[in-house]
Motif scaffolding. Sequence first.
Motif, PDB file in Angstrom:
ATOM      1  N   ARG A 110       0.833  -1.211   0.000  1.00 51.48           N
ATOM      2  CA  ARG A 110       0.000   0.000   0.000  1.00 51.48           C
ATOM      3  C   ARG A 110       0.864   1.257   0.000  1.00 51.48           C
ATOM      4  O   ARG A 110       0.596   2.216  -0.737  1.00 51.48           O
ATOM      5  N   CYS A 114       0.975   4.187  -2.899  1.00 47.85           N
ATOM      6  CA  CYS A 114       0.738   5.605  -2.590  1.00 47.85           C
ATOM      7  C   CYS A 114       1.901   6.470  -3.068  1.00 47.85           C
ATOM      8  O   CYS A 114       1.698   7.566  -3.613  1.00 47.85           O
ATOM      9  N   SER A 118       1.760   9.372  -5.983  1.00 47.63           N
ATOM     10  CA  SER A 118       2.174  10.752  -5.721  1.00 47.63           C
ATOM     11  C   SER A 118       3.154  11.265  -6.770  1.00 47.63           C
ATOM     12  O   SER A 118       3.351  12.476  -6.899  1.00 47.63           O
TER      13      SER A 118
END
Length: 417
Positions: A110, A114, A118
């Motif tokens: 995870r 992320c 980004s």
Amino acid sequence: MEVTLVVFIDDLDRCLPSTSIATLEAIRLFLFLPNTAFIIAADDRMIRQAVRAHFHGTELDDDLVTNYFDKLIQVPLRVPPLGTQDVRAYMMLLYVENSSLADDEKERTRSAVCKQLSESWKGRRVDARFMKETIPSCPNDLKSNLDLADRLAPLMSTAKQIAGNPRLIKRFLNTLSIRMSLACSQGVPVEETALAKMLLFERCADEAAYSKLLSKVNESEAGNPAFLADWEKKAVSGEGPKELPSPWNSDFIRDWLALEPSLADMDLRAILYVSREHMPIIAPSDRLSPEATGILEALIGLTRKSSSLSEQIRLLSEKKDVSLIMDRLLVRARRENLWGTPNVLFAILTVIDADASHAAKFGDFLARISVEQLNATIVPRIGNYGWAGMVFEKWKGNPATPGRVVKAIDNLGNTIL
């Protein structure tokens, strides 16, 4: 006190109009207190509808509704819809969460996703390749699911019936999982990728196109939609088809045809078997407009009739939504085992108060239910409706009808019968 008070209010758009407006008016009293903030998460379209319903009968145009909002909501922030990259990442993380990976491996994955998201502005991608590289010991079943998510994500983000909505995406994957479980438990041979493609068509294609596809499968001795062959071939090659006959001519179907696997030579009868209407499928409330979905959810929670909800139903711009709401409520009604004053009764009567054209359908339903399920308390609840006379006649004409029900009907006098 050096304390900042922050109040979070979620799902305000799911409240009854009176509750929504009362909450907003209560907030207004505290807006100018120092060190105080309110964060409201809601679909502003539903709240605007609540404002109109609350001030019904007054000359309230769109500008006045906007002004009402502007005085309350000082810093509006709109959550942008998910793009293909976001949808792909979300689907893959759902599969990771439901996999056999250890918890620390899930968390590490995870975090990696992320970080990659980004930096998506740099051209970084979250796709099946990235996920498999991130999870060195990726199980084979998870690899297959990641590949499936990779293929489905573009359509899940662009199909207007889903449009990247996380809730609908999760329901889609849950339905896919349920149908695969049904297939496995019953020994029905179903390929998950084909099931996913058919489920996507069921969810997003025009109902007429879906019905025709089912008819073609049923008409074929081999259970395959051979008529798709040329269309799929052209779609996969990138050559089209640019124009399709009605009801197939849509951007979604053209994109869907290019999705693997090709179905023209595949026996789809097993897929249709586990996709039957009485099996768990995506909630019908997802096909309603956002306004109607909120109304349906509010109706389900009623413990008495609601005149404000009746007014909201009258104001629905899509009249077909009223029929869809009624159909959904009748599905719930069929699950009732005791007909005194179940909550669904108040929901249905609220709809009928808004649109009497649906009364006959409910009257026919009541006339057909088993009289052993009847309780006398239902009689006064429907006694003031003209259509109830036919229902009462049916009940009284059945010798198995409980005596208390017959007595309750007789006590109403001759005003209805």
